[in-house]
Design an enzyme around this catalytic site. Sequence first.
Site, short mmCIF file in Angstrom:
data_model
loop_
_atom_site.label_atom_id
_atom_site.label_comp_id
_atom_site.label_asym_id
_atom_site.label_seq_id
_atom_site.Cartn_x
_atom_site.Cartn_y
_atom_site.Cartn_z
N SER A 121 -1.43 -7.58 -4.54
CA SER A 121 -1.18 -6.24 -4.02
C SER A 121 0.12 -6.13 -3.22
O SER A 121 1.18 -6.43 -3.74
CB SER A 121 -2.39 -5.81 -3.18
OG SER A 121 -2.26 -4.48 -2.78
N HIS A 122 0.02 -5.78 -1.96
CA HIS A 122 1.19 -5.53 -1.11
C HIS A 122 1.67 -6.80 -0.42
O HIS A 122 2.62 -6.74 0.36
CB HIS A 122 0.81 -4.49 -0.07
CG HIS A 122 -0.47 -4.87 0.62
ND1 HIS A 122 -1.69 -4.74 0.00
CD2 HIS A 122 -0.71 -5.44 1.81
CE1 HIS A 122 -2.64 -5.20 0.80
NE2 HIS A 122 -2.07 -5.64 1.90
N ASP A 289 -1.10 0.54 -6.45
CA ASP A 289 -2.26 1.35 -6.09
C ASP A 289 -2.09 2.08 -4.75
O ASP A 289 -2.74 3.09 -4.52
CB ASP A 289 -3.57 0.54 -6.13
CG ASP A 289 -3.54 -0.70 -5.26
OD1 ASP A 289 -2.48 -0.98 -4.67
OD2 ASP A 289 -4.58 -1.38 -5.17
N THR A 353 -14.76 -0.03 4.43
CA THR A 353 -13.42 -0.27 3.89
C THR A 353 -13.51 -0.99 2.54
O THR A 353 -14.34 -1.88 2.36
CB THR A 353 -12.66 -1.14 4.91
OG1 THR A 353 -12.47 -0.37 6.08
CG2 THR A 353 -11.31 -1.58 4.36
N ARG A 505 -7.80 -5.44 13.11
CA ARG A 505 -7.24 -4.10 12.97
C ARG A 505 -7.92 -3.17 13.97
O ARG A 505 -9.15 -3.12 14.04
CB ARG A 505 -7.49 -3.56 11.56
CG ARG A 505 -6.97 -4.47 10.46
CD ARG A 505 -6.69 -3.67 9.18
NE ARG A 505 -6.56 -4.50 8.01
CZ ARG A 505 -5.48 -5.23 7.70
NH1 ARG A 505 -4.44 -5.22 8.51
NH2 ARG A 505 -5.43 -5.95 6.60
C1 G1P Z 1 -7.04 -3.72 3.39
C2 G1P Z 1 -7.16 -2.26 3.77
C3 G1P Z 1 -8.25 -1.61 2.94
C4 G1P Z 1 -7.95 -1.81 1.46
C5 G1P Z 1 -7.75 -3.28 1.16
C6 G1P Z 1 -7.29 -3.50 -0.28
O1 G1P Z 1 -8.25 -4.38 3.64
O2 G1P Z 1 -7.41 -2.10 5.14
O3 G1P Z 1 -8.31 -0.24 3.26
O4 G1P Z 1 -9.00 -1.32 0.66
O5 G1P Z 1 -6.74 -3.83 2.02
O6 G1P Z 1 -6.07 -2.88 -0.55
P1 G1P Z 1 -8.51 -5.24 4.97
O7 G1P Z 1 -7.42 -6.28 5.02
O8 G1P Z 1 -8.40 -4.29 6.11
O9 G1P Z 1 -9.88 -5.81 4.80
ZN ZN Z 2 -2.06 -2.76 -3.94
#
Ligand code: G1P
Ligand code: ZN
Length: 549
Positions: A121-122, A289, A353, A505
């Site tokens: 992902s990111h 996404d 989440t 968070r």
């Molecule tokens: C994070 C984001 C959540 C998202 C997920 C996947 O998860 O907070 O909203 O669905 O990435 O992109 P977290 O690291 O907080 O569990």
């Molecule tokens: Zn992503």
Amino acid sequence: MVREIVHRIATTPFEGQRPGTSGLRKKTRVFMQPHYLENFVQSIFNCLREDDGADLRKEILIIGGDGRYFNRQAIQTIVRMCAANGVGKILVGRGGILSTPAMSAAIRRRGAIGGILLSASHNPGGIDGDFGVKFNARNGGPAPQKLTDRIYGHTQVLKDYLMLGSPDLELDRIGSIRLAGSEVEVIDPLADYTAVMESLFDFDILRALFRSGFHMVFDGMHGVTGPYARHILEGCLGAPEGTVIRGVPLEDFGGHHPDPNLAHAAELIERMDGPDAPELGAACDGDGDRNLILGRGFFVTPGDSVAVIARHAPECIPGYRGGLSGVARSMPTSTALDRVARRMGIPCHETPTGWKFFGNLMDAGKCTICGEESFGTGSDHVREKDGLWAVLSWLSILAVIKKPVSDVVKDLWLEDGRSYFQRHDYEGLDVTAAGNMIESIREGLPSLEGTEIAGSTVTMADDFSYVDPVDGSVSRRQGIRIILSDGSRIVFRLSGTGTEGATLRLYFERLRFDWDAGSDSVLQPLIDAAQNLLQLRSRVGRDRPTVIT
Ligand code: G1P
Ligand code: ZN
């Protein structure tokens, strides 16, 4: 001549933790160890075949990724394993490319048993960055936890895996070959996705918008969305060349964090400043996404963005003309969507989440549009969040409403008030210390109710539990929420997606009707209260977040 010998390679059970809802996400070098990727992929096949009784010879499986380092190599391995395991038809995105929403669209349109998606992902890419493998099921969505757990179970008892001895597949040319008993087809990664977008949006109206001189900039962040954005925005809709910046996918995302938020999209934010700035600025993350929406000198919070899209979709986007069955947001996301839903007379679901909870609601026809504070927005056209879809939604709204982005959002605030919102991340914490801190807060929750915090009374303090209205499953301990008498909320939870240490968070939300103040000043009392309550300095050695979004 293709050598089609199936090798049975002995292996030892998989080591490491259980994959989460985003699949298996680790440092790239971990994936590059012998047998590591192979063990996980074979376990997917074993699970489908042995637990679910799937006849893989009759099935289609799709493979693609976000183009990060190791993507192409991993795809070659997975194709060989698919063929060795007798998958009937294997579809691979050209160049190994498929964005996360495009994978979801392709699985659904082609009736595939699922897809193997390569992405973190990111998270940054490269040999010292992150890599990931995720299995998406027949509905196009990420494997539910139950399925992920079963796949993990197979990794623990795996003794060998199957691998075809064959040369590398020509990944860059569209076409089809036979490998052992399988047909392998390299497909256009843009086609299924573009068709779905055309079925939802009025491309004529959007073309007319660009013809009228509308100016936008889209930042691909060197992730997978660049080619999609160039094709749809510049190709199909006639936006001028150069509308898409950083549009070429790179293995290391150009050395940046491909995460579209205020911290990592600094260049785009700079471009959006000043009287000659474009009218709309947007960016997507590594796998396409997530999305960021900006007006001229104006940041749209993800919570406001999903509220605006839901509010205007029936009127501005043909795909939603019939109305919305319901909307949904993750618990920490601001409550702007709840107020829009109330106004529209539709249900608003509050979920833990993670996107999988939305998928369940969508499969049951209970939710059309949904979003998360973490820059994720989407609808039931696929079972993933969809960055470019959000951008096309905003374009459609601007084309019909004919107001600047900032005015569209301010109209929302005028109707129902403004949710000031911030998320503070504390990254790389000691796992045990962070866990102990949450545990001790959890124990103290009952005595918090009725006390004064930030000038208001605590009306509720709990650890969020969710009962899925579709299958009745219960998810406990999904985040601590402290709700105050003026409607403000302080929420905190540990991240489930980090790859190094623990990430805490903290989320702050405050509803105000005089909405011209800066976020920092409005939220400061809540931030101070949280600092007081959590005692971060003494518990985890920090008093300042690593990232604020
Ligand atoms: C994070 C984001 C959540 C998202 C997920 C996947 O998860 O907070 O909203 O669905 O990435 O992109 P977290 O690291 O907080 O569990
Ligand atoms: Zn992503």
